[in-house]
Design a protein around this motif. Sequence first.
Motif, PDB file in Angstrom:
ATOM      1  N   LEU A 134      19.986   4.156 -20.049  1.00  0.00           N
ATOM      2  CA  LEU A 134      18.657   4.445 -19.329  1.00  0.00           C
ATOM      3  C   LEU A 134      17.832   5.427 -19.958  1.00  0.00           C
ATOM      4  N   LEU A 135      18.389   6.420 -20.558  1.00  0.00           N
ATOM      5  CA  LEU A 135      17.581   7.478 -20.941  1.00  0.00           C
ATOM      6  C   LEU A 135      17.175   7.428 -22.634  1.00  0.00           C
ATOM      7  N   THR A 136      17.010   6.221 -22.904  1.00  0.00           N
ATOM      8  CA  THR A 136      16.581   5.835 -24.119  1.00  0.00           C
ATOM      9  C   THR A 136      15.274   6.279 -24.064  1.00  0.00           C
ATOM     10  N   ALA A 137      14.638   6.661 -25.210  1.00  0.00           N
ATOM     11  CA  ALA A 137      13.032   7.134 -25.310  1.00  0.00           C
ATOM     12  C   ALA A 137      12.288   5.852 -25.378  1.00  0.00           C
ATOM     13  N   ASP A 138      10.886   5.803 -24.966  1.00  0.00           N
ATOM     14  CA  ASP A 138       9.981   4.762 -25.151  1.00  0.00           C
ATOM     15  C   ASP A 138      10.269   3.440 -24.399  1.00  0.00           C
ATOM     16  N   LEU A 139      10.838   3.670 -23.166  1.00  0.00           N
ATOM     17  CA  LEU A 139      11.068   2.422 -22.069  1.00  0.00           C
ATOM     18  C   LEU A 139       9.918   2.299 -21.457  1.00  0.00           C
ATOM     19  N   GLU A 140       9.438   0.974 -21.169  1.00  0.00           N
ATOM     20  CA  GLU A 140       8.304   0.741 -20.356  1.00  0.00           C
ATOM     21  C   GLU A 140       8.935  -0.176 -19.173  1.00  0.00           C
ATOM     22  N   PHE A 141       8.444   0.114 -18.137  1.00  0.00           N
ATOM     23  CA  PHE A 141       8.978  -0.637 -16.994  1.00  0.00           C
ATOM     24  C   PHE A 141       7.623  -1.206 -16.161  1.00  0.00           C
ATOM     25  N   TYR A 142       8.033  -2.439 -15.538  1.00  0.00           N
ATOM     26  CA  TYR A 142       7.026  -3.188 -14.938  1.00  0.00           C
ATOM     27  C   TYR A 142       7.682  -4.412 -14.106  1.00  0.00           C
ATOM     28  N   ALA A 143       6.773  -4.860 -13.103  1.00  0.00           N
ATOM     29  CA  ALA A 143       7.309  -6.011 -12.194  1.00  0.00           C
ATOM     30  C   ALA A 143       6.763  -7.222 -12.742  1.00  0.00           C
ATOM     31  N   SER A 144       7.423  -8.304 -12.711  1.00  0.00           N
ATOM     32  CA  SER A 144       6.915  -9.602 -13.216  1.00  0.00           C
ATOM     33  C   SER A 144       7.294 -10.507 -12.204  1.00  0.00           C
ATOM     34  N   PHE A 145       6.844 -11.855 -12.048  1.00  0.00           N
ATOM     35  CA  PHE A 145       7.174 -12.897 -11.028  1.00  0.00           C
ATOM     36  C   PHE A 145       8.178 -13.711 -11.863  1.00  0.00           C
ATOM     37  N   ASP A 146       8.248 -13.642 -13.043  1.00  0.00           N
ATOM     38  CA  ASP A 146       9.593 -14.255 -13.949  1.00  0.00           C
ATOM     39  C   ASP A 146      10.511 -13.631 -14.498  1.00  0.00           C
ATOM     40  N   GLN A 147      11.537 -14.274 -14.825  1.00  0.00           N
ATOM     41  CA  GLN A 147      12.602 -13.423 -15.501  1.00  0.00           C
ATOM     42  C   GLN A 147      12.279 -13.037 -16.949  1.00  0.00           C
ATOM     43  N   GLY A 200       0.735  -1.166   0.055  1.00  0.00           N
ATOM     44  CA  GLY A 200       0.050   0.116  -0.135  1.00  0.00           C
ATOM     45  C   GLY A 200       0.921   1.392   0.024  1.00  0.00           C
ATOM     46  N   GLY A 201       2.080   1.016  -0.264  1.00  0.00           N
ATOM     47  CA  GLY A 201       3.017   2.310  -0.248  1.00  0.00           C
ATOM     48  C   GLY A 201       3.975   2.344  -1.371  1.00  0.00           C
ATOM     49  N   ILE A 202       4.993   3.366  -1.142  1.00  0.00           N
ATOM     50  CA  ILE A 202       5.915   3.346  -2.432  1.00  0.00           C
ATOM     51  C   ILE A 202       7.646   3.344  -2.046  1.00  0.00           C
ATOM     52  N   LYS A 203       8.109   2.700  -2.793  1.00  0.00           N
ATOM     53  CA  LYS A 203       9.495   2.853  -2.495  1.00  0.00           C
ATOM     54  C   LYS A 203      10.551   3.508  -3.806  1.00  0.00           C
ATOM     55  N   TYR A 204      11.367   4.256  -3.179  1.00  0.00           N
ATOM     56  CA  TYR A 204      12.281   4.940  -4.541  1.00  0.00           C
ATOM     57  C   TYR A 204      13.450   4.294  -4.290  1.00  0.00           C
ATOM     58  N   PHE A 205      13.929   4.162  -5.703  1.00  0.00           N
ATOM     59  CA  PHE A 205      15.239   3.341  -5.857  1.00  0.00           C
ATOM     60  C   PHE A 205      15.880   3.659  -7.334  1.00  0.00           C
ATOM     61  N   ASP A 206      17.022   3.283  -7.234  1.00  0.00           N
ATOM     62  CA  ASP A 206      17.535   3.597  -8.584  1.00  0.00           C
ATOM     63  C   ASP A 206      17.967   2.082  -9.344  1.00  0.00           C
ATOM     64  N   GLY A 237      13.646  13.330  -9.784  1.00  0.00           N
ATOM     65  CA  GLY A 237      15.020  12.531  -9.578  1.00  0.00           C
ATOM     66  C   GLY A 237      15.995  13.203 -10.579  1.00  0.00           C
ATOM     67  N   SER A 238      17.448  13.264 -10.311  1.00  0.00           N
ATOM     68  CA  SER A 238      18.320  13.376 -11.252  1.00  0.00           C
ATOM     69  C   SER A 238      18.782  12.097 -12.147  1.00  0.00           C
ATOM     70  N   ARG A 239      18.405  12.058 -13.525  1.00  0.00           N
ATOM     71  CA  ARG A 239      18.688  11.138 -14.427  1.00  0.00           C
ATOM     72  C   ARG A 239      19.902  11.153 -14.935  1.00  0.00           C
ATOM     73  N   LYS A 240      20.614  10.171 -15.363  1.00  0.00           N
ATOM     74  CA  LYS A 240      21.809  10.019 -15.994  1.00  0.00           C
ATOM     75  C   LYS A 240      21.522   8.741 -17.078  1.00  0.00           C
ATOM     76  N   LYS A 241      22.659   8.755 -17.709  1.00  0.00           N
ATOM     77  CA  LYS A 241      22.660   7.669 -18.711  1.00  0.00           C
ATOM     78  C   LYS A 241      22.770   6.345 -18.161  1.00  0.00           C
ATOM     79  N   PRO A 273      16.435   7.155 -11.533  1.00  0.00           N
ATOM     80  CA  PRO A 273      15.406   7.250 -10.524  1.00  0.00           C
ATOM     81  C   PRO A 273      14.331   6.540 -10.453  1.00  0.00           C
ATOM     82  N   MET A 274      13.929   5.660  -9.767  1.00  0.00           N
ATOM     83  CA  MET A 274      12.330   5.125 -10.241  1.00  0.00           C
ATOM     84  C   MET A 274      11.650   5.215  -8.947  1.00  0.00           C
TER      85      MET A 274
END
Length: 111
Positions: A36-49, A24-30, A66-70, A74-75
């Motif tokens: 990592l600054l490539t356009a059109d990236l999608e992120f999600y969580a998965s139970f499998d590799q 029910g909360g959030i966590k900041y991480f890198d 957050g400060s983004r670098k190549k 920051p997520m």
Amino acid sequence: MPVDPVDPVDIDRLEDNPVDIPKGGIKYFDIVGNNLLTADLEFYASFDQAGAKRDNEIKIYVDEFGSRKKERLPMIAEATEKADNNANKVRWVVIKLNGNIADTEQGLRVI
């Protein structure tokens, strides 16, 4: 004239591993990796590799303040109240580029 190959997007590691997200909360991480600054990236969580078993109770997105670098992005991971908080169920962070999985890294847990 040859075209320069595009460097692949990949994850070296998650800054905190495991990334413990409160139920029910959030966590900041890198994410630490390459291109990592490539356009059109999608992120999600998965139970499998392979990224086939998406965990819809966790949202992963870029921290716009957050400060983004190549090499470092920051997520934010956000877990719903319905997220399974069994500490043995470690999820994978999946990066998709143009609809194809670019890389995965294990290390998300809901606590």
